[in-house]
Design an enzyme around this catalytic site. Structure first.
Site, PDB file in Angstrom:
ATOM      1  N   ASN A   1      -6.682   5.654 -14.366  1.00 50.82           N
ATOM      2  CA  ASN A   1      -7.929   5.719 -14.092  1.00 50.82           C
ATOM      3  C   ASN A   1      -8.090   5.989 -12.591  1.00 50.82           C
ATOM      4  O   ASN A   1      -7.680   5.322 -11.716  1.00 50.82           O
ATOM      5  CB  ASN A   1      -8.489   4.151 -14.108  1.00 50.82           C
TER       6      ASN A   1
ATOM      7  N   LYS B   1     -10.830   6.576 -10.744  1.00 55.06           N
ATOM      8  CA  LYS B   1     -11.899   6.099 -10.403  1.00 55.06           C
ATOM      9  C   LYS B   1     -12.471   7.178  -9.550  1.00 55.06           C
ATOM     10  O   LYS B   1     -12.522   8.115  -9.977  1.00 55.06           O
ATOM     11  CB  LYS B   1     -11.225   4.988  -9.347  1.00 55.06           C
TER      12      LYS B   1
ATOM     13  N   HIS C   1     -15.050  -1.904 -17.599  1.00 52.09           N
ATOM     14  CA  HIS C   1     -14.116  -2.242 -16.299  1.00 52.09           C
ATOM     15  C   HIS C   1     -14.723  -3.320 -15.537  1.00 52.09           C
ATOM     16  O   HIS C   1     -15.940  -3.391 -15.175  1.00 52.09           O
ATOM     17  CB  HIS C   1     -13.898  -0.797 -15.640  1.00 52.09           C
TER      18      HIS C   1
ATOM     19  N   GLU D   1     -14.818  -3.309 -12.438  1.00 49.36           N
ATOM     20  CA  GLU D   1     -15.894  -2.764 -11.152  1.00 49.36           C
ATOM     21  C   GLU D   1     -17.118  -2.475 -11.939  1.00 49.36           C
ATOM     22  O   GLU D   1     -18.254  -2.582 -11.113  1.00 49.36           O
ATOM     23  CB  GLU D   1     -15.156  -1.683 -10.635  1.00 49.36           C
TER      24      GLU D   1
ATOM     25  N   GLU E   1      -7.063  -6.976 -17.469  1.00 47.47           N
ATOM     26  CA  GLU E   1      -6.729  -6.515 -16.163  1.00 47.47           C
ATOM     27  C   GLU E   1      -7.449  -7.954 -15.261  1.00 47.47           C
ATOM     28  O   GLU E   1      -8.664  -7.848 -15.111  1.00 47.47           O
ATOM     29  CB  GLU E   1      -7.695  -5.359 -15.819  1.00 47.47           C
TER      30      GLU E   1
ATOM     31  N   GLY F   1      -6.149  -3.206  -7.493  1.00 48.66           N
ATOM     32  CA  GLY F   1      -6.277  -2.485  -6.188  1.00 48.66           C
ATOM     33  C   GLY F   1      -5.787  -3.444  -5.169  1.00 48.66           C
ATOM     34  O   GLY F   1      -6.064  -3.092  -4.095  1.00 48.66           O
TER      35      GLY F   1
ATOM     36  N   SER G   1      -2.097  -3.123 -10.035  1.00 49.53           N
ATOM     37  CA  SER G   1      -1.411  -3.023  -9.130  1.00 49.53           C
ATOM     38  C   SER G   1      -0.054  -2.537 -10.160  1.00 49.53           C
ATOM     39  O   SER G   1       1.027  -2.971  -9.526  1.00 49.53           O
ATOM     40  CB  SER G   1      -0.989  -4.110  -8.094  1.00 49.53           C
TER      41      SER G   1
ATOM     42  N   GLY H   1      -4.462   2.247 -11.758  1.00 45.30           N
ATOM     43  CA  GLY H   1      -5.467   2.906 -10.997  1.00 45.30           C
ATOM     44  C   GLY H   1      -4.726   3.760  -9.959  1.00 45.30           C
ATOM     45  O   GLY H   1      -4.371   4.778 -10.012  1.00 45.30           O
TER      46      GLY H   1
HETATM   47  C1  PEP Z   1      -7.742  -0.384 -12.533  1.00 42.07           C
HETATM   48  O1  PEP Z   1      -8.741  -0.168 -11.531  1.00 42.07           O
HETATM   49  O2  PEP Z   1      -7.998  -0.212 -13.764  1.00 42.07           O
HETATM   50  C2  PEP Z   1      -6.631  -0.679 -11.932  1.00 42.07           C
HETATM   51  C3  PEP Z   1      -5.599  -1.263 -12.731  1.00 42.07           C
HETATM   52  O3  PEP Z   1      -6.038  -0.482 -10.647  1.00 42.07           O
HETATM   53  P1  PEP Z   1      -4.847  -0.900  -9.822  1.00 42.07           P
HETATM   54  O4  PEP Z   1      -3.765   0.052 -10.656  1.00 42.07           O
HETATM   55  O5  PEP Z   1      -4.995   0.300  -8.631  1.00 42.07           O
HETATM   56  O6  PEP Z   1      -4.723  -1.889  -9.601  1.00 42.07           O
END
Ligand code: PEP
Length: 258
Positions: free
Chosen positions: A9, A11, A99, A101, A171, A177, A213, A234
């Site tokens: 992703n 973003k 998601h 966000e 998630e 993040g 992460s 991400g």
């Molecule tokens: C995401 O936004 O779906 C995500 C998992 O981000 P990150 O890997 O940066 O935590």
């Protein structure tokens, strides 16, 4: 174990020139070290999709292109939105739905998530439903109920034709993040719980991914001890090497090398 699915992703990162650069780098690595057992997907920003798809097709890179969101509507007066049919015309095969966000910052309610998921699967596109709790919910030990409620709200009554098109990404919001990864025990407990809920909804074959992460170092243990069917990635998907190291860890686990 299901065949792993690893989705990057991107973003709101990378303009179309940078996106072309990254997909070309991914293409070179995948050609030298093919991932035999993994379905690989990248989800660039809308404005990059056409450029990325052109490179994937012309260079025959072994991955599919996804989108990070789509409108619940198919067409009409929805300023700023992009529809599933528009994305399909760009050969998009996967769409993230709900998601955290989008839920937190763009008022995407459980109801809109459920409708969007149906809009996506009705067109024959794969939907990756994102679920996960905030830290306060986990601290109050409400995380299992919270995720159950999200799954029921999105998936209850889903028609038979749509079911094979759904994957679920767990998630935890506190791990996205932040550099804080859920422990393998936390991931395993939640994925087992999610699989029980999915079975009660006649979705027992659904892939359950983890996101939050994930990086080249923790992917293998999250996969084998967390018992996930892949990852939504991400930050680490913005570098070809780290993204594909995660893909390689999934490939090795599936092939029984770890
Ligand atoms: C995401 O936004 O779906 C995500 C998992 O981000 P990150 O890997 O940066 O935590």
């Amino acid at each position: 174990m299901n065949r792993p699915l690893v989705i990057g992703n991107w973003k709101m990162n990378l303009d179309y020139v940078e996106a072309v650069h990254l997909i070309q780098q991914i293409g070179v690595i995948v050609r030298n070290r093919p991932l035999e057992h993994v379905d690989l997907v990248v989800a660039p920003p809308f404005v990059d999709i056409r450029s990325v798809t052109s490179v994937v097709e012309s260079e025959r890179i072994a991955l599919e292109v996804g989108a990070q969101h789509a409108s619940v509507h198919d067409a009409g007066a929805h300023t700023g939105e992009v529809s599933v049919p528009m994305l399909q015309r760009l050969n998009v095969k996967w769409i993230l739905v709900g998601h955290s966000e989008r839920r937190a910052h763009y008022a995407m309610t459980d109801e809109v998530v459920a409708q969007t998921l149906r809009t996506v699967t009705r067109q024959g596109v794969h939907a990756v439903l994102c679920v996960g709790e905030e830290l306060a919910v986990r601290n109050d030990e409400g995380h299992l109920d919270f995720v159950s409620a999200q799954l029921h709200a999105a998936l209850e009554g889903l028609d038979e034709k749509s079911r094979p098109l759904v994957s679920v990404a767990y998630e935890p919001v506190w791990a996205i993040g932040t550099g804080l990864t859920a422990s393998t025990e936390q991931v395993r407990d939640m994925t087992e719980h999610i699989r029980t809920v999915l079975a009660s909804l006649s979705l027992e074959a659904t892939r359950v991914l983890y996101g939050g992460s994930v990086n080249a170092e923790n992917a293998a243990s999250l996969m084998s001890e967390g018992r996930v069917d892949g990852f939504l990635v991400g930050g680490a998907s913005l570098k070809a090497e780290s993204f594909l190291a995660i893909g390689q860890a999934a490939d090795d686990c599936y092939a029984g090398k770890r």
